[in-house]
Design a protein around this motif. Structure first.
Motif, PDB file in Angstrom:
ATOM      1  N   MET A  26      21.380  39.983  38.322  1.00  0.00           N
ATOM      2  CA  MET A  26      21.536  41.085  38.784  1.00  0.00           C
ATOM      3  C   MET A  26      21.701  41.008  40.414  1.00  0.00           C
ATOM      4  SD  MET A  26      19.011  44.294  38.190  1.00  0.00           S
ATOM      5  CE  MET A  26      18.756  45.298  39.483  1.00  0.00           C
ATOM      6  N   HIS A  27      22.862  41.743  40.768  1.00  0.00           N
ATOM      7  CA  HIS A  27      22.922  41.761  42.208  1.00  0.00           C
ATOM      8  C   HIS A  27      22.423  43.069  42.916  1.00  0.00           C
ATOM      9  CE1 HIS A  27      25.045  41.354  46.004  1.00  0.00           C
ATOM     10  NE2 HIS A  27      25.271  42.438  45.801  1.00  0.00           N
ATOM     11  N   VAL A  28      21.519  42.743  43.934  1.00  0.00           N
ATOM     12  CA  VAL A  28      21.055  43.872  44.851  1.00  0.00           C
ATOM     13  C   VAL A  28      21.793  44.221  45.970  1.00  0.00           C
ATOM     14  CG1 VAL A  28      19.051  45.022  45.687  1.00  0.00           C
ATOM     15  CG2 VAL A  28      18.984  43.660  43.714  1.00  0.00           C
ATOM     16  N   THR A  29      22.328  45.183  46.297  1.00  0.00           N
ATOM     17  CA  THR A  29      22.873  45.346  47.504  1.00  0.00           C
ATOM     18  C   THR A  29      22.064  45.382  49.026  1.00  0.00           C
ATOM     19  OG1 THR A  29      24.705  46.759  46.405  1.00  0.00           O
ATOM     20  CG2 THR A  29      24.669  46.927  48.694  1.00  0.00           C
ATOM     21  N   ALA A  30      22.391  44.722  49.692  1.00  0.00           N
ATOM     22  CA  ALA A  30      21.426  44.448  50.983  1.00  0.00           C
ATOM     23  C   ALA A  30      22.051  45.469  52.000  1.00  0.00           C
ATOM     24  CB  ALA A  30      21.583  43.209  51.453  1.00  0.00           C
ATOM     25  N   PHE A  31      21.121  46.511  52.511  1.00  0.00           N
ATOM     26  CA  PHE A  31      21.378  47.260  53.613  1.00  0.00           C
ATOM     27  C   PHE A  31      20.685  47.075  54.820  1.00  0.00           C
ATOM     28  CE2 PHE A  31      22.357  49.782  49.731  1.00  0.00           C
ATOM     29  CZ  PHE A  31      23.390  50.523  49.955  1.00  0.00           C
ATOM     30  N   GLY A  32      20.958  47.142  55.967  1.00  0.00           N
ATOM     31  CA  GLY A  32      20.607  47.075  57.149  1.00  0.00           C
ATOM     32  C   GLY A  32      20.652  48.296  58.085  1.00  0.00           C
ATOM     33  N   LEU A  33      19.377  48.747  58.749  1.00  0.00           N
ATOM     34  CA  LEU A  33      19.381  49.843  59.761  1.00  0.00           C
ATOM     35  C   LEU A  33      20.033  49.224  61.048  1.00  0.00           C
ATOM     36  CD1 LEU A  33      18.755  52.582  60.031  1.00  0.00           C
ATOM     37  CD2 LEU A  33      16.540  52.350  60.430  1.00  0.00           C
ATOM     38  N   TRP A  34      21.075  49.890  61.428  1.00  0.00           N
ATOM     39  CA  TRP A  34      21.483  49.745  62.957  1.00  0.00           C
ATOM     40  C   TRP A  34      21.200  50.823  63.786  1.00  0.00           C
ATOM     41  CZ3 TRP A  34      27.254  48.610  64.168  1.00  0.00           C
ATOM     42  CH2 TRP A  34      27.291  48.086  65.308  1.00  0.00           C
ATOM     43  N   TRP A  35      20.669  50.807  64.790  1.00  0.00           N
ATOM     44  CA  TRP A  35      20.114  51.883  65.680  1.00  0.00           C
ATOM     45  C   TRP A  35      21.097  51.762  66.828  1.00  0.00           C
ATOM     46  CZ3 TRP A  35      15.495  52.305  69.325  1.00  0.00           C
ATOM     47  CH2 TRP A  35      15.393  53.675  69.706  1.00  0.00           C
ATOM     48  N   ILE A  36      21.845  52.850  67.278  1.00  0.00           N
ATOM     49  CA  ILE A  36      22.953  52.852  68.245  1.00  0.00           C
ATOM     50  C   ILE A  36      22.360  53.940  69.164  1.00  0.00           C
ATOM     51  CG2 ILE A  36      24.479  51.597  67.053  1.00  0.00           C
ATOM     52  CD1 ILE A  36      26.036  54.400  67.159  1.00  0.00           C
ATOM     53  N   GLY A  37      23.148  53.912  70.434  1.00  0.00           N
ATOM     54  CA  GLY A  37      22.930  55.159  71.481  1.00  0.00           C
ATOM     55  C   GLY A  37      24.504  55.140  72.056  1.00  0.00           C
ATOM     56  N   TRP A  38      24.782  56.511  72.436  1.00  0.00           N
ATOM     57  CA  TRP A  38      26.144  56.822  72.915  1.00  0.00           C
ATOM     58  C   TRP A  38      26.130  56.614  74.400  1.00  0.00           C
ATOM     59  CZ3 TRP A  38      29.671  56.748  69.700  1.00  0.00           C
ATOM     60  CH2 TRP A  38      29.299  57.100  67.970  1.00  0.00           C
ATOM     61  N   ASP A  39      27.211  56.144  74.904  1.00  0.00           N
ATOM     62  CA  ASP A  39      27.520  55.668  76.118  1.00  0.00           C
ATOM     63  C   ASP A  39      28.465  56.748  76.570  1.00  0.00           C
ATOM     64  OD1 ASP A  39      27.926  54.892  78.987  1.00  0.00           O
ATOM     65  OD2 ASP A  39      28.085  52.837  78.239  1.00  0.00           O
ATOM     66  N   GLU A  40      28.086  57.884  77.164  1.00  0.00           N
ATOM     67  CA  GLU A  40      29.144  58.819  77.283  1.00  0.00           C
ATOM     68  C   GLU A  40      29.911  58.784  78.697  1.00  0.00           C
ATOM     69  OE1 GLU A  40      26.948  62.640  77.897  1.00  0.00           O
ATOM     70  OE2 GLU A  40      25.633  62.524  76.258  1.00  0.00           O
ATOM     71  N   GLY A  41      29.607  57.820  79.288  1.00  0.00           N
ATOM     72  CA  GLY A  41      30.368  57.371  80.264  1.00  0.00           C
ATOM     73  C   GLY A  41      31.571  56.511  79.974  1.00  0.00           C
ATOM     74  N   LYS A  42      31.417  55.878  78.940  1.00  0.00           N
ATOM     75  CA  LYS A  42      32.638  55.094  78.268  1.00  0.00           C
ATOM     76  C   LYS A  42      33.102  55.531  77.114  1.00  0.00           C
ATOM     77  CE  LYS A  42      30.777  50.559  80.335  1.00  0.00           C
ATOM     78  NZ  LYS A  42      30.179  49.166  80.042  1.00  0.00           N
ATOM     79  N   GLU A  43      32.563  56.694  76.665  1.00  0.00           N
ATOM     80  CA  GLU A  43      33.007  57.405  75.352  1.00  0.00           C
ATOM     81  C   GLU A  43      32.989  56.367  74.258  1.00  0.00           C
ATOM     82  OE1 GLU A  43      36.749  59.377  75.552  1.00  0.00           O
ATOM     83  OE2 GLU A  43      35.966  60.293  77.493  1.00  0.00           O
ATOM     84  N   GLY A  44      31.761  55.347  74.186  1.00  0.00           N
ATOM     85  CA  GLY A  44      31.521  54.743  73.224  1.00  0.00           C
ATOM     86  C   GLY A  44      30.164  54.477  72.629  1.00  0.00           C
ATOM     87  N   TYR A  45      29.723  53.383  72.054  1.00  0.00           N
ATOM     88  CA  TYR A  45      28.241  53.263  71.570  1.00  0.00           C
ATOM     89  C   TYR A  45      27.908  51.933  72.127  1.00  0.00           C
ATOM     90  CZ  TYR A  45      30.036  50.515  67.898  1.00  0.00           C
ATOM     91  OH  TYR A  45      30.725  49.236  67.302  1.00  0.00           O
ATOM     92  N   PHE A  46      26.535  51.768  72.278  1.00  0.00           N
ATOM     93  CA  PHE A  46      25.750  50.482  72.289  1.00  0.00           C
ATOM     94  C   PHE A  46      24.672  50.273  71.373  1.00  0.00           C
ATOM     95  CE2 PHE A  46      23.638  53.612  74.966  1.00  0.00           C
ATOM     96  CZ  PHE A  46      22.330  53.230  74.901  1.00  0.00           C
TER      97      PHE A  46
END
Length: 54
Positions: free
Chosen positions: A1-21
């Protein structure tokens, strides 16, 4: 039986670059989606720190 592996990724928004880190680190390096894959995760669940703005 295969169990799907999930990971939690915490990001922040970099408003100056209009992206995330990445707030997840390995030593001094920010983690990327490739780091999650290397650790065996199939999916990354993204949590942001928009402080109620998202």
């Amino acid at each position: 039986m295969h169990v799907t592996a999930f990971g939690l990724w915490w990001i922040g928004w970099d408003e100056g670059k209009e992206g995330y880190f990445s707030r997840m680190k390995n030593g001094n390096e920010n983690l990327t989606t490739n780091d999650f894959k290397k650790r065996g995760f199939e999916y990354a669940i993204v949590a942001d720190s928009a402080r109620g703005q998202s």
